[in-house]
Design a protein around this motif. Structure first.
Motif, PDB file in Angstrom:
ATOM      1  N   LEU A   1      -4.449  -2.272   0.283  1.00  0.00           N
ATOM      2  CA  LEU A   1      -4.070  -1.610   1.537  1.00  0.00           C
ATOM      3  C   LEU A   1      -4.709  -0.240   1.578  1.00  0.00           C
ATOM      4  N   HIS A   2      -5.416   0.066   2.659  1.00  0.00           N
ATOM      5  CA  HIS A   2      -6.190   1.303   2.762  1.00  0.00           C
ATOM      6  C   HIS A   2      -5.544   2.279   3.741  1.00  0.00           C
ATOM      7  N   THR A   3      -5.459   3.543   3.350  1.00  0.00           N
ATOM      8  CA  THR A   3      -4.846   4.575   4.200  1.00  0.00           C
ATOM      9  C   THR A   3      -5.861   5.342   5.035  1.00  0.00           C
ATOM     10  N   ASN A   4      -7.139   5.254   4.704  1.00  0.00           N
ATOM     11  CA  ASN A   4      -8.213   5.868   5.501  1.00  0.00           C
ATOM     12  C   ASN A   4      -8.026   7.365   5.709  1.00  0.00           C
ATOM     13  N   TYR A   5      -7.774   8.100   4.647  1.00  0.00           N
ATOM     14  CA  TYR A   5      -7.688   9.556   4.745  1.00  0.00           C
ATOM     15  C   TYR A   5      -9.091  10.163   4.718  1.00  0.00           C
ATOM     16  N   PRO A   6      -9.344  11.180   5.538  1.00  0.00           N
ATOM     17  CA  PRO A   6     -10.630  11.892   5.427  1.00  0.00           C
ATOM     18  C   PRO A   6     -10.743  12.553   4.064  1.00  0.00           C
ATOM     19  N   GLY A   7     -11.951  12.593   3.537  1.00  0.00           N
ATOM     20  CA  GLY A   7     -12.152  13.132   2.208  1.00  0.00           C
ATOM     21  C   GLY A   7     -12.160  12.071   1.126  1.00  0.00           C
ATOM     22  N   HIS A   8     -11.999  10.792   1.526  1.00  0.00           N
ATOM     23  CA  HIS A   8     -12.080   9.690   0.572  1.00  0.00           C
ATOM     24  C   HIS A   8     -13.413   8.979   0.742  1.00  0.00           C
ATOM     25  N   TYR A   9     -13.887   8.377  -0.332  1.00  0.00           N
ATOM     26  CA  TYR A   9     -15.209   7.742  -0.312  1.00  0.00           C
ATOM     27  C   TYR A   9     -15.305   6.651   0.750  1.00  0.00           C
ATOM     28  N   ASN A  10     -14.233   5.906   0.978  1.00  0.00           N
ATOM     29  CA  ASN A  10     -14.253   4.793   1.940  1.00  0.00           C
ATOM     30  C   ASN A  10     -13.811   5.198   3.338  1.00  0.00           C
ATOM     31  N   PHE A  11     -13.738   6.486   3.619  1.00  0.00           N
ATOM     32  CA  PHE A  11     -13.241   6.926   4.922  1.00  0.00           C
ATOM     33  C   PHE A  11     -14.065   6.327   6.058  1.00  0.00           C
ATOM     34  N   ASN A  12     -13.367   5.828   7.075  1.00  0.00           N
ATOM     35  CA  ASN A  12     -13.902   5.264   8.307  1.00  0.00           C
ATOM     36  C   ASN A  12     -14.494   3.865   8.136  1.00  0.00           C
ATOM     37  N   ILE A  13     -14.380   3.279   6.941  1.00  0.00           N
ATOM     38  CA  ILE A  13     -14.756   1.873   6.798  1.00  0.00           C
ATOM     39  C   ILE A  13     -13.612   0.987   7.295  1.00  0.00           C
ATOM     40  N   TYR A  14     -12.396   1.377   6.934  1.00  0.00           N
ATOM     41  CA  TYR A  14     -11.199   0.631   7.332  1.00  0.00           C
ATOM     42  C   TYR A  14     -10.378   1.441   8.326  1.00  0.00           C
ATOM     43  N   HIS A  15      -9.683   0.753   9.213  1.00  0.00           N
ATOM     44  CA  HIS A  15      -8.659   1.402  10.014  1.00  0.00           C
ATOM     45  C   HIS A  15      -7.442   1.654   9.127  1.00  0.00           C
ATOM     46  N   ARG A  16      -6.673   2.658   9.479  1.00  0.00           N
ATOM     47  CA  ARG A  16      -5.507   3.000   8.660  1.00  0.00           C
ATOM     48  C   ARG A  16      -4.493   1.865   8.670  1.00  0.00           C
ATOM     49  N   CYS A  17      -4.052   1.462   7.489  1.00  0.00           N
ATOM     50  CA  CYS A  17      -3.022   0.438   7.351  1.00  0.00           C
ATOM     51  C   CYS A  17      -1.666   1.122   7.325  1.00  0.00           C
ATOM     52  N   GLU A  18      -0.866   0.879   8.333  1.00  0.00           N
ATOM     53  CA  GLU A  18       0.480   1.469   8.423  1.00  0.00           C
ATOM     54  C   GLU A  18       1.451   0.585   7.645  1.00  0.00           C
ATOM     55  N   PHE A  19       1.503   0.796   6.337  1.00  0.00           N
ATOM     56  CA  PHE A  19       2.293  -0.090   5.498  1.00  0.00           C
ATOM     57  C   PHE A  19       3.636   0.519   5.117  1.00  0.00           C
ATOM     58  N   LYS A  20       4.550  -0.373   4.743  1.00  0.00           N
ATOM     59  CA  LYS A  20       5.841  -0.001   4.171  1.00  0.00           C
ATOM     60  C   LYS A  20       6.057  -0.865   2.931  1.00  0.00           C
ATOM     61  N   ILE A  21       6.286  -0.202   1.807  1.00  0.00           N
ATOM     62  CA  ILE A  21       6.445  -0.900   0.529  1.00  0.00           C
ATOM     63  C   ILE A  21       7.833  -0.608  -0.021  1.00  0.00           C
ATOM     64  N   PRO A  22       8.672  -1.608  -0.217  1.00  0.00           N
ATOM     65  CA  PRO A  22       9.984  -1.375  -0.849  1.00  0.00           C
ATOM     66  C   PRO A  22       9.818  -1.129  -2.348  1.00  0.00           C
ATOM     67  N   LEU A  23      10.416  -0.061  -2.824  1.00  0.00           N
ATOM     68  CA  LEU A  23      10.364   0.296  -4.236  1.00  0.00           C
ATOM     69  C   LEU A  23      11.761   0.141  -4.832  1.00  0.00           C
ATOM     70  N   VAL A  24      11.856  -0.596  -5.920  1.00  0.00           N
ATOM     71  CA  VAL A  24      13.151  -0.799  -6.580  1.00  0.00           C
ATOM     72  C   VAL A  24      13.372   0.335  -7.562  1.00  0.00           C
ATOM     73  N   ILE A  25      14.454   1.079  -7.346  1.00  0.00           N
ATOM     74  CA  ILE A  25      14.785   2.229  -8.185  1.00  0.00           C
ATOM     75  C   ILE A  25      15.895   1.803  -9.145  1.00  0.00           C
ATOM     76  N   LYS A  26      15.583   1.794 -10.421  1.00  0.00           N
ATOM     77  CA  LYS A  26      16.567   1.401 -11.432  1.00  0.00           C
ATOM     78  C   LYS A  26      17.297   2.636 -11.942  1.00  0.00           C
ATOM     79  N   ARG A  27      18.611   2.571 -11.914  1.00  0.00           N
ATOM     80  CA  ARG A  27      19.447   3.673 -12.402  1.00  0.00           C
ATOM     81  C   ARG A  27      19.969   3.350 -13.794  1.00  0.00           C
ATOM     82  N   ASP A  28      20.728   4.281 -14.354  1.00  0.00           N
ATOM     83  CA  ASP A  28      21.297   4.085 -15.682  1.00  0.00           C
ATOM     84  C   ASP A  28      22.244   2.891 -15.707  1.00  0.00           C
TER      85      ASP A  28
END
Length: 441
Positions: free
Chosen positions: A327-354
């Motif tokens: 998944l590409h975010t297409n930020y300026p200043g990155h080597y692949n900038f403007n090759i991909y459109h920005r992917c508006e992703f959402k990733i669930p992260l599982v947070i493990k507690r004690d």
């Protein structure tokens, strides 16, 4: 000198090309590349450390035009003509600015006119949204006189305090009620969406900009008990209707792809990719255990590149099944900038507690690496430094990025702490194992 048609609240262009409000950055760049012999000396302006705090700007220095793109959705928000001496402008086919016609306030009044009585608010009201009709505002701090129409604004420079316009009651009609110095010319012109330049936002992508492509409105990462299992994409397309309504018809639909899907499954779900890329031999295999025992493969894994979705899908060369998503975010200043459109992703992260309980947080395209580490904890292994170059003799002017592996995901982090890409790989690899072959290509 460019000869361009002004369409308020919509576009600036000619018969060959058009910069349209709401168009994605990549399309504007494609226009500039195609007409590079006519449009020269283009600057890309952005904030290196805080790319989301300022608009992304394409500055056409030879033509006196700036294209301002929203930092988040990367769609065209404002078209600014800051030097009217470098360009010819017309409205409804009639020039109001050229070498022979000066864009004076009288000329603007003649070309655009006023469909309603003019409103002349006091300077303390500058910046507030006005009605759909014409409005005139004087900014005493900048000594600029602003003449606003819906979706179009002109700024006149007043050279001295004696030229300050005098305001008449709101029931006065036309520009004649303003005592503006005769011959005052336009310094800047703005094309935008809505009533107020200060409050304007980039509109939705117009159907004319789809050009038969499918775009991803957002991408949700699906997961099971062990990690990512696939993607759910909300897709947009236009121009699929019949007859005269073809360009006005927009369709929204959802598609899902999973690890282990076959090449045919992905083709039937997402359609043909923009490009198929075959991986070259892994040059980093020398770092793997017992590289001399590895049997060279007769074929290489391959990517389906979906540029307008901001997604790459890697297939195993032997089974032809999905083994990785990028998944590409297409930020300026990155080597692949403007090759991909920005992917508006959402990733669930599982947070493990004690305790035995765990909670889920969400990582988005705009999350910073520090915030992700605060949620997941610091990786046990040191990051892998990723170098990119177009050839062995060329260096990457944007510098290297760092790759961290967590929960079967690889986060590629830029030097400004933003996420450049996220690579998701299937359950065949342990979540803590990071290999060079897993890195973004």
């Amino acid at each position: 000198m460019l000869d361009l048609e002004v369409v308020p609240e919509r576009s600036l262009g000619n018969e060959q090309w058009e910069f349209t409000l709401g168009m994605p950055l990549a399309q504007a760049v494609a226009i500039l590349q195609k007409h590079c012999r006519i449009i020269k000396n283009v600057q890309v302006l952005y904030s290196e450390q805080s790319p989301l705090s300022h608009d992304l700007i394409l500055n056409l220095t030879q033509d006196g035009i700036k294209l301002l793109f929203d930092a988040f959705n990367q769609r065209l928000k404002v078209i600014e003509v800051y030097d009217l001496t470098k360009v010819k402008l017309k409205y409804c086919g009639v020039h109001f600015n050229s070498q022979a016609i000066a864009p004076t306030i009288e000329q603007i009044d003649q070309s655009f006119g006023a469909t309603h009585p003019g409103e002349y608010p006091l300077p303390s009201l500058i910046g507030r949204t006005v009605s759909d009709c014409q409005a005139a505002v004087y900014n005493s701090a900048e000594q600029l006189f602003h003449l606003n129409f819906r979706g179009l604004s002109f700024s006149f420079q007043l050279d001295s305090w004696t030229e300050t316009p005098k305001y008449e009651p709101n029931f006065a009609h036309g520009l004649a009620s303003l005592q503006i110095p005769h011959g005052a010319t336009v310094k800047r012109m703005y094309i935008y969406n809505g009533n107020s330049l200060q409050d304007t936002k980039a509109p939705l992508m117009p159907p004319s900009c789809f050009l038969g492509n499918v775009y991803a409105e957002n991408v949700d990462v699906l997961r099971d008990g062990t990690g990512p299992s696939g993607l759910r994409l909300r897709l947009l397309t236009a121009g699929c209707g019949l007859g005269i309504l073809a360009d006005a018809k927009m369709r929204v639909f959802e598609r899902c792809v999973y690890f282990g899907d076959s090449c045919q499954d992905v083709l039937s779900t997402l359609g043909s990719p923009h490009k198929v890329f075959y991986k070259s031999e892994d040059k980093m295999k020398i770092h793997s255990p017992s590289p001399h025992k590895q049997v060279p493969s007769k074929c290489n894994d391959y990517f389906f590149n979906y540029f307008t979705l901001g997604v790459d899908i890697l297939f195993d060369a032997n089974t032809h099944k999905v083994k990785k998503f990028v998944l590409h975010t297409n930020y300026p200043g990155h080597y692949n900038f403007n090759i991909y459109h920005r992917c508006e992703f959402k990733i669930p992260l599982v947070i493990k507690r004690d305790s035995a309980d765990s909670q889920t947080e969400t990582c988005t395209t705009y999350s910073k690496w520090d915030s992700i580490q605060d949620l997941l904890g610091h990786p046990v292994e040191k990051p892998v430094v990723l170098h990119r170059s177009s050839s062995p003799n060329n260096t990457n002017p944007f510098g290297s990025t760092f790759c961290f592996g967590l929960q079967r995901m690889i986060f590629e982090v830029m030097q400004n702490n933003h996420i450049a890409s996220v690579t998701l790989y299937g359950p065949t690899r342990p979540s803590s194992q990071l290999r060079t072959s897993d890195l973004p290509q």
